[in-house]
Scaffold this motif. Sequence first.
Motif, mmCIF file in Angstrom:
data_model
loop_
_atom_site.group_PDB
_atom_site.id
_atom_site.type_symbol
_atom_site.label_atom_id
_atom_site.label_comp_id
_atom_site.label_asym_id
_atom_site.label_seq_id
_atom_site.Cartn_x
_atom_site.Cartn_y
_atom_site.Cartn_z
ATOM 1 N N ALA A 388 0.840 -1.196 0.000
ATOM 2 C CA ALA A 388 0.000 0.000 0.000
ATOM 3 C C ALA A 388 0.880 1.254 0.000
ATOM 4 C CB ALA A 388 -0.903 0.006 1.226
ATOM 5 N N PRO A 389 0.439 2.317 -0.668
ATOM 6 C CA PRO A 389 1.245 3.554 -0.689
ATOM 7 C C PRO A 389 1.570 4.091 0.697
ATOM 8 C CG PRO A 389 -0.509 3.660 -2.331
ATOM 9 C CD PRO A 389 -0.762 2.427 -1.512
ATOM 10 N N SER A 390 0.667 3.908 1.657
ATOM 11 C CA SER A 390 0.924 4.416 3.010
ATOM 12 C C SER A 390 2.036 3.651 3.721
ATOM 13 C CB SER A 390 -0.363 4.333 3.843
ATOM 14 O OG SER A 390 -0.825 2.991 3.914
ATOM 15 N N ASP A 391 2.338 2.421 3.255
ATOM 16 C CA ASP A 391 3.382 1.617 3.893
ATOM 17 C C ASP A 391 4.750 1.790 3.251
ATOM 18 O OD1 ASP A 391 1.655 0.414 5.766
ATOM 19 O OD2 ASP A 391 0.931 -0.985 4.253
ATOM 20 N N LEU A 392 4.794 2.295 2.029
ATOM 21 C CA LEU A 392 6.065 2.371 1.307
ATOM 22 C C LEU A 392 7.154 3.148 2.047
ATOM 23 C CD1 LEU A 392 4.965 2.816 -2.422
ATOM 24 C CD2 LEU A 392 6.122 0.860 -1.392
ATOM 25 N N PRO A 393 6.845 4.292 2.695
ATOM 26 C CA PRO A 393 7.943 5.030 3.355
ATOM 27 C C PRO A 393 8.566 4.304 4.534
ATOM 28 C CG PRO A 393 6.025 6.447 2.992
ATOM 29 C CD PRO A 393 5.584 5.046 2.750
ATOM 30 N N TYR A 394 7.934 3.204 5.021
ATOM 31 C CA TYR A 394 8.386 2.603 6.271
ATOM 32 C C TYR A 394 8.896 1.175 6.111
ATOM 33 C CZ TYR A 394 5.275 6.380 7.697
ATOM 34 O OH TYR A 394 4.658 7.601 7.829
ATOM 35 N N ILE A 395 8.905 0.626 4.901
ATOM 36 C CA ILE A 395 9.196 -0.803 4.777
ATOM 37 C C ILE A 395 10.649 -1.131 5.083
ATOM 38 C CG2 ILE A 395 7.358 -1.166 3.092
ATOM 39 C CD1 ILE A 395 9.534 -1.266 0.959
ATOM 40 N N PHE A 396 11.537 -0.137 5.049
ATOM 41 C CA PHE A 396 12.932 -0.396 5.406
ATOM 42 C C PHE A 396 13.197 -0.181 6.890
ATOM 43 C CE2 PHE A 396 13.305 0.732 0.844
ATOM 44 C CZ PHE A 396 13.897 -0.430 0.390
ATOM 45 N N ASP A 397 12.164 0.183 7.655
ATOM 46 C CA ASP A 397 12.324 0.342 9.103
ATOM 47 C C ASP A 397 12.337 -1.031 9.775
ATOM 48 O OD1 ASP A 397 12.241 3.008 8.602
ATOM 49 O OD2 ASP A 397 10.207 3.322 9.382
ATOM 50 N N ARG A 398 13.029 -1.102 10.886
ATOM 51 C CA ARG A 398 13.141 -2.365 11.602
ATOM 52 C C ARG A 398 11.816 -2.779 12.227
ATOM 53 N NH1 ARG A 398 19.045 -1.504 14.602
ATOM 54 N NH2 ARG A 398 20.157 -0.900 12.677
ATOM 55 N N PHE A 399 11.503 -4.055 12.091
ATOM 56 C CA PHE A 399 10.312 -4.682 12.663
ATOM 57 C C PHE A 399 9.015 -4.113 12.103
ATOM 58 C CE2 PHE A 399 13.564 -5.221 15.987
ATOM 59 C CZ PHE A 399 13.549 -6.599 16.111
ATOM 60 N N TYR A 400 9.108 -3.403 10.972
ATOM 61 C CA TYR A 400 7.865 -2.863 10.390
ATOM 62 C C TYR A 400 7.204 -3.935 9.545
ATOM 63 C CZ TYR A 400 4.546 0.146 8.012
ATOM 64 O OH TYR A 400 3.388 0.699 7.528
ATOM 65 N N ARG A 401 5.925 -4.163 9.804
ATOM 66 C CA ARG A 401 5.136 -5.086 8.991
ATOM 67 C C ARG A 401 4.014 -4.297 8.367
ATOM 68 N NH1 ARG A 401 5.742 -10.378 9.958
ATOM 69 N NH2 ARG A 401 5.002 -10.479 7.800
ATOM 70 N N ALA A 402 3.750 -4.579 7.097
ATOM 71 C CA ALA A 402 2.748 -3.822 6.358
ATOM 72 C C ALA A 402 1.347 -4.285 6.715
ATOM 73 C CB ALA A 402 3.022 -3.940 4.868
ATOM 74 N N ASP A 403 0.419 -4.086 5.777
ATOM 75 C CA ASP A 403 -0.994 -4.356 6.049
ATOM 76 C C ASP A 403 -1.205 -5.836 6.366
ATOM 77 O OD1 ASP A 403 -1.479 -5.849 3.475
ATOM 78 O OD2 ASP A 403 -0.843 -3.897 2.686
ATOM 79 N N PRO A 404 -2.379 -6.195 6.938
ATOM 80 C CA PRO A 404 -2.630 -7.578 7.362
ATOM 81 C C PRO A 404 -2.464 -8.596 6.251
ATOM 82 C CG PRO A 404 -4.274 -6.100 8.283
ATOM 83 C CD PRO A 404 -3.461 -5.285 7.330
ATOM 84 N N SER A 405 -2.747 -8.255 4.997
ATOM 85 C CA SER A 405 -2.617 -9.229 3.911
ATOM 86 C C SER A 405 -1.174 -9.689 3.752
ATOM 87 C CB SER A 405 -3.122 -8.622 2.597
ATOM 88 O OG SER A 405 -2.326 -7.510 2.231
ATOM 89 N N ARG A 406 -0.203 -8.799 4.042
ATOM 90 C CA ARG A 406 1.203 -9.178 3.994
ATOM 91 C C ARG A 406 1.642 -9.803 5.310
ATOM 92 N NH1 ARG A 406 4.204 -7.023 -0.196
ATOM 93 N NH2 ARG A 406 6.115 -7.170 1.049
ATOM 94 N N SER A 407 1.010 -9.437 6.388
ATOM 95 C CA SER A 407 1.399 -9.973 7.693
ATOM 96 C C SER A 407 1.027 -11.437 7.852
ATOM 97 C CB SER A 407 0.756 -9.143 8.820
ATOM 98 O OG SER A 407 1.187 -7.797 8.727
ATOM 99 N N GLN A 408 0.186 -11.966 6.974
ATOM 100 C CA GLN A 408 -0.158 -13.382 7.051
ATOM 101 C C GLN A 408 1.039 -14.264 6.706
ATOM 102 O OE1 GLN A 408 -3.491 -13.793 4.417
ATOM 103 N NE2 GLN A 408 -4.870 -12.627 5.728
ATOM 104 N N VAL A 409 2.028 -13.704 6.005
ATOM 105 C CA VAL A 409 3.232 -14.442 5.653
ATOM 106 C C VAL A 409 4.221 -14.324 6.802
ATOM 107 C CG1 VAL A 409 5.108 -14.633 3.976
ATOM 108 C CG2 VAL A 409 2.817 -13.960 3.225
#
Length: 451
Positions: A388-409
């Motif tokens: 999601a566009p709202s998650d893109l600025p933070y994906i390189f941060d430590r322990f950051y997990r994106a929206d629930p659809s990605r968190s299922q992995v």
Amino acid sequence: MWFGCIFFLGCLLFGAAMWFNLKRTLTGERYQTLARRLDRLQGLLRDDSDQSESDRYQDFKDFAHATGNGLSEVMRPDGERLFPSPSPAAASFAWPQCVGAQTEQFLHLNSGGQSYWVIVRPFSLRGQQLVLLAAAPEGANLMILHNFWRGLLASLPILLLISSAGGYWISRRALRPVDTVTASARSIGIRSLSERIPVAETGDELQRLAVTYNEMLERLEAAVKRLKQFTADASHELRGPLSFTRTVAEVALRNPRLDSESRIAFQDIVDESEKAARLLEQMLTLARSDAEPVDRPLVPLNLVDVVEETCGLAQRLAAEKSLMMNVSYPQQPIERVLGDFASIRRLLWILLDNSLKYTDAPGQIEVSLVANADNATICVRDTGVGIAPSDLPYIFDRFYRADPSRSQVEGNGLGLSIAKWIANIHHADISVTSNSGEGTTFTVIFPLCCP
């Protein structure tokens, strides 16, 4: 701008004050001139008191022409002239009413379209009450005031320009230490907390500010060192118990007499121990990255070999998930990249591992390597769930997990942080573009050294 505006207003107020002071001075001088003229007229009338009327008039007429272009009069208290007007100008002049004048008066009036100063003085000559009048034009004074004001207005823009340029130079010179402090503070990050802001021995607020910044950096450095040491120690100490637990569970699984429920429980212990071991390994990697900016020597390597080796393993995993994987790279080697083979392979594997996790069959993964005269670029593109566009600025941060659809992995949010760190120590740029439901593209650009 503020300095220029304040200087302009100051000059304007100063000029106005000087103008009024000049006007008052010129008016005072005019009064003194007319007063001295009447003093001499009084002396003349006293000296001529014994002469005939015609001689007295002639002396008065000569005096009037010699001192003020004939603008003088001697009148009785009732307003009648003691002598005829000494000149046509005096005869046509709009003299003020002086009936009953008891004190000396200094008046401003207009006559014939011009402004004049007039002095009216009561005078007693052998018991006879008279009124002496003398006038002088104000034109010369007005010309002086006009020239002064015009010169002031003409000089203000030049003064404003000079003062603004001087104020800018002084302010830049005064604020240069602030720029130095700002640049130094911006250059200090989590990996360079040992650096300090230069302190100029000026004894002013800037010196105290720099000293305060350095004291704050010392406290931060100490706190971060304690945190890094705790993370490294905790990760290291936990590796032993985790390895022991996994070993015990694996040994128990080899027992043929083990019942099915216990076998499932021990297998879960092995799986979770493996996940925890990977997490601890990643935490140790990041702890080392914080402690030392670069801990591996960078040597020239063939980037094609890195891509070929890493993608060879990923293609087998992609085939198991029924994913199509396309890899393209030049036939000739790319050997002008300075780096560590194992680290770049790990970076590429992190990106491929993300694509494998978040792409479902029958999806597609594309890996491309291209090079030009200045850099080499690796792109990893997939058709997975996207970000999601709202998650893109933070994906390189430590322990950051994106929206629930990605968190299922399964994952812990440290892989891309490690990839970012590896890119940084190789002076490479890593970026990502993505759309939810359409896939993700990671791009890593490595600079090429001189041939």
